[in-house]
Design an enzyme around this catalytic site. Structure first.
Site, PDB file in Angstrom:
ATOM      1  N   ASP A 188       0.860  -1.196   0.000  1.00 13.29           N
ATOM      2  CA  ASP A 188       0.000   0.000   0.000  1.00 13.29           C
ATOM      3  C   ASP A 188       0.896   1.247   0.000  1.00 13.29           C
ATOM      4  O   ASP A 188       0.827   2.084   0.886  1.00 13.29           O
ATOM      5  CB  ASP A 188      -0.906  -0.047   1.250  1.00 13.29           C
ATOM      6  CG  ASP A 188      -1.985   1.027   1.221  1.00 13.29           C
ATOM      7  OD1 ASP A 188      -2.194   1.643   0.162  1.00 13.29           O
ATOM      8  OD2 ASP A 188      -2.609   1.246   2.281  1.00 13.29           O
TER       9      ASP A 188
HETATM   10  C1  SPV Z   1      -7.507   2.004   3.427  1.00 13.57           C
HETATM   11  O1  SPV Z   1      -8.446   1.243   3.698  1.00 13.57           O
HETATM   12  O2  SPV Z   1      -6.722   1.794   2.506  1.00 13.57           O
HETATM   13  C2  SPV Z   1      -7.313   3.224   4.200  1.00 13.57           C
HETATM   14  C3  SPV Z   1      -7.698   3.250   5.618  1.00 13.57           C
HETATM   15  O3  SPV Z   1      -6.775   4.169   3.675  1.00 13.57           O
HETATM   16  S1  SPV Z   1      -6.263   2.840   6.494  1.00 13.57           S
HETATM   17  O4  SPV Z   1      -5.837   1.504   6.123  1.00 13.57           O
HETATM   18  O5  SPV Z   1      -6.628   2.910   7.920  1.00 13.57           O
HETATM   19  O6  SPV Z   1      -5.218   3.828   6.190  1.00 13.57           O
HETATM   20 MG    MG Z   2      -5.810   3.692   1.908  1.00 12.22          MG
END
Ligand code: SPV
Ligand code: MG
Length: 325
Positions: free
Chosen positions: A61
Site C-alpha cells: 500500500d
Molecule cells: C484504506 O483502507 O486503505 C485506508 C484506511 O486508507 S487505512 O488503512 O486505515 O489507512
Molecule cells: Mg488507503
C-alpha cells in the site's frame, strides 16, 4: 441490479448518505465480488480501500498499484453493484494535475466519490506504525481539492478530504485547522483519521467541529466503539475499511492448511461455500436467458446452408452444484 445495468445515480446516493443526519455505514471491497457481498449484506455503499486493493493484487500500500489497474477494478465494481462506490484515492496519484485527471476518469466510470489524504507521494499505510507519516502543506492540499472539484464531469461526484494530522501526532488544534481549510476549499466531507484504540480523539474533534461539512471516520483500531457512539458524536459516515479481505484471508489460510493435510477433499466441504453459491453470485443462469433471446447452441448448430439452428433448451444450461445450496 443486473450486471449489465449501470447506476448513473450512484453519486447522488452518496451525497444523500452524507446528508442523512445519522451515521451511514459503508464496507470495504477489493473486487466486484466483495462489493456484491457488501451490497447483499445491506451496506449503503462500498469503500474501495487502497490497503485491501493493493494486498489482493500482491503489492504494498505504497502507491504500487497503477491508476489503470485501479480504474479497471473500479469498472468491474460499478458494473456489478448499485450502491455508491467511494474510492480511496490515496494522495491523488501525484500532483493536482494527476488528481484532476483521476477525478474525470472516475466520473466516467460511475464512481460516486473519491477520498484523498494530505500525505506526500508516495504514501504509506496510516496504520503501519514503523513508517513515518509525512504531510503535505495545507495550501498544496487545498489546490489539489480545487483541481478535483473543477475536473468533475458529474456535479454530484463527492470529494472527501482526509486529514492524517492526528496520526502524524500534530494534535487536535492543527487537525481542526486542516479540516476547516479543506472544507473552505470546497471538500464535500472531511475524513478525520485516527489510529488510537479509543474513540476519544474523534469525539474531541467532533465536540469542536462547528462546520456543517460532514465528518467521516474509520474505526479500524477503535473497533470496540459501540455504533451508537458515532451517532452521539455526530459522525456522518463510518467506513469499515478492510473487513472483507481480512475475513477472506483467514478463511483461505484455514482451508489451504486443512486441505493440504486432509485425506480427501470432503474434509473441507463444510468450510467452503457451495458451488451453487458461486454460480448464484455470478448469475451463471443468466446466460441461459440470453441464449433464449439471442443464441444458438454451438454444440447443436447445423452450419449447412438453409438450416435453422435449434435454440438450446433451458434445462441443458443448468449449472447446479453436486452439493445442494
Ligand atoms: C484504506 O483502507 O486503505 C485506508 C484506511 O486508507 S487505512 O488503512 O486505515 O489507512
Ligand atoms: Mg488507503
Amino acid at each position: 441490479m443486473r450486471r449489465d445495468e449501470v447506476n448513473p445515480r450512484a453519486s447522488g446516493m452518496l451525497r444523500t448518505l452524507l446528508a442523512s443526519g445519522r451515521p451511514e455505514h459503508i464496507l470495504e471491497a477489493h473486487n466486484a465480488l466483495s462489493a456484491q457481498i457488501a451490497e447483499e449484506a445491506g451496506f449503503e455503499g462500498v469503500w474501495v480501500s487502497s490497503l485491501t486493493m493493493s494486498c489482493s493484487l500482491g503489492v504494498r500500500d505504497n502507491n504500487e498499484v497503477s491508476v489503470s489497474q485501479a480504474l479497471d477494478l473500479l469498472e468491474g465494481i460499478t458494473d456489478r453493484v448499485s450502491i455508491p462506490v467511494l474510492f480511496d484515492g490515496d494522495t491523488g496519484y501525484g500532483s493536482f494535475n494527476h488528481f484532476g485527471r483521476l477525478v474525470s476518469r472516475l466520473c466516467a466510470r460511475s464512481v460516486a466519490g473519491v477520498c484523498i489524504e494530505d500525505k506526500t507521494f508516495p504514501k504509506t499505510n496510516s496504520l503501519l506504525r514503523s513508517a513515518p507519516q509525512r504531510l503535505t502543506t495545507i495550501d498544496d492540499f487545498c489546490g489539489k481539492i480545487q483541481a478535483g472539484l473543477d475536473a468533475r464531469t458529474d456535479r454530484d461526484f463527492t470529494i472527501v478530504a482526509r486529514t492524517e494530522a492526528l496520526i502524524a501526532g500534530l494534535g487536535l488544534g492543527h487537525t481542526l485547522e486542516r479540516a476547516a481549510r479543506y472544507a473552505e476549499a470546497g471538500a464535500d466531507a472531511i475524513l478525520v483519521h485516527s489510529r488510537s484504540e479509543s474513540f476519544e480523539q474523534i469525539e474531541a474533534f467532533m465536540a469542536r467541529w462547528q462546520s456543517p461539512v460532514p465528518i467521516v471516520c474509520v474505526p479500524t483500531i477503535y473497533s470496540r466503539t459501540p455504533k451508537a457512539a458515532f451517532a452521539e458524536a455526530g459522525v456522518s459516515l463510518v467506513i469499515w475499511a478492510n473487513h472483507l479481505l481480512r475475513a477472506a484471508v483467514l478463511a483461505m489460510q484455514r482451508v489451504a492448511g486443512l486441505l493440504r493435510e486432509a485425506p480427501s477433499g470432503a474434509s473441507v466441504e463444510a468450510e467452503i461455500s457451495p458451488l451453487a453459491e458461486l454460480f448464484r453470485l455470478q448469475d451463471a443462469h443468466g446466460i441461459a436467458r440470453l441464449q433464449e433471446l439471442y443464441g444458438t447452441s454451438p454444440a447443436h448448430r447445423d452450419v449447412s446452408p438453409g438450416s435453422e439452428s435449434p435454440k438450446v433448451p433451458l434445462e441443458a444450461m443448468s449449472f447446479e452444484s453436486t452439493r445442494g445450496s
